[in-house]
Design a protein around this motif. Structure first.
Motif, mmCIF file in Angstrom:
data_model
loop_
_atom_site.group_PDB
_atom_site.id
_atom_site.type_symbol
_atom_site.label_atom_id
_atom_site.label_comp_id
_atom_site.label_asym_id
_atom_site.label_seq_id
_atom_site.Cartn_x
_atom_site.Cartn_y
_atom_site.Cartn_z
ATOM 1 N N ALA A 10 0.838 -1.209 0.000
ATOM 2 C CA ALA A 10 0.000 0.000 0.000
ATOM 3 C C ALA A 10 0.870 1.257 0.000
ATOM 4 N N LEU A 11 1.886 1.285 0.850
ATOM 5 C CA LEU A 11 2.757 2.465 0.928
ATOM 6 C C LEU A 11 3.468 2.728 -0.390
ATOM 7 N N GLU A 12 3.906 1.679 -1.062
ATOM 8 C CA GLU A 12 4.570 1.860 -2.349
ATOM 9 C C GLU A 12 3.598 2.413 -3.396
ATOM 10 N N HIS A 13 2.356 1.938 -3.372
ATOM 11 C CA HIS A 13 1.368 2.462 -4.317
ATOM 12 C C HIS A 13 0.997 3.907 -4.000
ATOM 13 N N PHE A 14 0.946 4.255 -2.718
ATOM 14 C CA PHE A 14 0.685 5.656 -2.357
ATOM 15 C C PHE A 14 1.722 6.564 -3.005
ATOM 16 N N GLY A 15 2.986 6.158 -2.926
ATOM 17 C CA GLY A 15 4.058 6.959 -3.498
ATOM 18 C C GLY A 15 4.013 7.007 -5.012
ATOM 19 N N GLN A 16 3.799 5.858 -5.646
ATOM 20 C CA GLN A 16 3.761 5.808 -7.112
ATOM 21 C C GLN A 16 2.620 6.632 -7.675
ATOM 22 N N LYS A 17 1.481 6.574 -7.021
ATOM 23 C CA LYS A 17 0.293 7.259 -7.538
ATOM 24 C C LYS A 17 0.100 8.647 -6.926
ATOM 25 N N ARG A 18 1.059 9.056 -6.091
ATOM 26 C CA ARG A 18 1.015 10.374 -5.437
ATOM 27 C C ARG A 18 -0.335 10.615 -4.758
ATOM 28 N N ILE A 19 -0.738 9.662 -3.938
ATOM 29 C CA ILE A 19 -2.013 9.745 -3.226
ATOM 30 C C ILE A 19 -1.908 10.799 -2.127
ATOM 31 N N LYS A 20 -2.845 11.716 -2.129
ATOM 32 C CA LYS A 20 -2.915 12.714 -1.061
ATOM 33 C C LYS A 20 -3.727 12.120 0.083
ATOM 34 N N ASN A 21 -3.291 12.359 1.296
ATOM 35 C CA ASN A 21 -3.942 11.824 2.490
ATOM 36 C C ASN A 21 -4.093 10.301 2.449
ATOM 37 N N PRO A 22 -2.994 9.581 2.244
ATOM 38 C CA PRO A 22 -3.091 8.125 2.194
ATOM 39 C C PRO A 22 -3.482 7.544 3.546
ATOM 40 N N HIS A 23 -4.234 6.462 3.509
ATOM 41 C CA HIS A 23 -4.545 5.773 4.754
ATOM 42 C C HIS A 23 -4.738 4.279 4.529
ATOM 43 N N ILE A 24 -4.474 3.554 5.607
ATOM 44 C CA ILE A 24 -4.694 2.113 5.674
ATOM 45 C C ILE A 24 -5.637 1.894 6.848
ATOM 46 N N HIS A 25 -6.635 1.069 6.633
ATOM 47 C CA HIS A 25 -7.641 0.809 7.669
ATOM 48 C C HIS A 25 -7.792 -0.704 7.801
ATOM 49 N N ILE A 26 -7.706 -1.197 9.037
ATOM 50 C CA ILE A 26 -7.841 -2.625 9.288
ATOM 51 C C ILE A 26 -9.030 -2.844 10.214
ATOM 52 N N THR A 27 -9.907 -3.776 9.817
ATOM 53 C CA THR A 27 -11.028 -4.135 10.685
ATOM 54 C C THR A 27 -10.959 -5.630 10.982
ATOM 55 N N THR A 28 -11.515 -5.998 12.119
ATOM 56 C CA THR A 28 -11.588 -7.404 12.484
ATOM 57 C C THR A 28 -13.017 -7.719 12.885
ATOM 58 N N GLU A 29 -13.377 -8.975 12.686
ATOM 59 C CA GLU A 29 -14.739 -9.403 12.984
ATOM 60 C C GLU A 29 -14.696 -10.874 13.369
ATOM 61 N N LEU A 30 -15.513 -11.241 14.324
ATOM 62 C CA LEU A 30 -15.689 -12.638 14.688
ATOM 63 C C LEU A 30 -17.071 -13.034 14.214
ATOM 64 N N ASN A 31 -17.130 -14.011 13.303
ATOM 65 C CA ASN A 31 -18.401 -14.421 12.711
ATOM 66 C C ASN A 31 -18.485 -15.941 12.796
ATOM 67 N N ASN A 32 -19.360 -16.433 13.679
ATOM 68 C CA ASN A 32 -19.465 -17.869 13.947
ATOM 69 C C ASN A 32 -18.099 -18.395 14.349
ATOM 70 N N ASN A 33 -17.521 -19.298 13.595
ATOM 71 C CA ASN A 33 -16.208 -19.863 13.927
ATOM 72 C C ASN A 33 -15.111 -19.331 13.015
ATOM 73 N N LEU A 34 -15.257 -18.077 12.582
ATOM 74 C CA LEU A 34 -14.287 -17.484 11.674
ATOM 75 C C LEU A 34 -13.828 -16.119 12.173
ATOM 76 N N TYR A 35 -12.532 -15.883 12.045
ATOM 77 C CA TYR A 35 -12.004 -14.531 12.184
ATOM 78 C C TYR A 35 -11.990 -13.935 10.790
ATOM 79 N N ILE A 36 -12.506 -12.729 10.632
ATOM 80 C CA ILE A 36 -12.474 -12.039 9.346
ATOM 81 C C ILE A 36 -11.702 -10.739 9.540
ATOM 82 N N ILE A 37 -10.659 -10.590 8.784
ATOM 83 C CA ILE A 37 -9.802 -9.404 8.871
ATOM 84 C C ILE A 37 -9.848 -8.721 7.511
#
Length: 103
Positions: A10-37
């Motif tokens: 992601a960081l390399e693409h931010f630089g290549q594409k000159r993204i203004k205000n770059p961000h990375i967002h990670i979410t987690t969820e527990l659904n039945n017997n699965l972790y979803i990230i």
């Protein structure tokens, strides 16, 4: 290793594409017997129609070996019996990692 690789990509693409205000967002969820990230970035998404998890696949404009996402997929599938998928929009990429809960 998985999250480090996704973040570096992601960081390399931010630089290549000159993204203004770059961000990375990670979410987690527990659904039945699965972790979803979910790992989101606003790096502009992909225009190429390639299998980004294939060995040697690369969307970068450098001498990249194209092993990073292939290794990520192998780690998730082999060591955690999980699945990784992604979808791309004009805003960025979302990787979804699904891991079974071991009992």
């Amino acid at each position: 290793q998985v999250f480090l690789n996704l973040a570096v990509n992601a960081l390399e693409h931010f630089g290549q594409k000159r993204i203004k205000n770059p961000h990375i967002h990670i979410t987690t969820e527990l659904n039945n017997n699965l972790y979803i990230i979910r790992f989101y970035d606003n790096g502009g998404g992909l225009i190429e129609n390639i299998d980004i998890f294939a060995m040697g696949a690369s969307t970068k404009n450098n001498n990249n070996d194209g092993l990073g996402l292939h290794i990520v997929k192998l780690i998730i599938e082999t060591h955690f019996n999980g699945i990784i998928t992604y979808h791309s929009t004009h805003e960025g990429l979302c990787f979804e990692i699904i891991l079974p809960i071991e009992e």
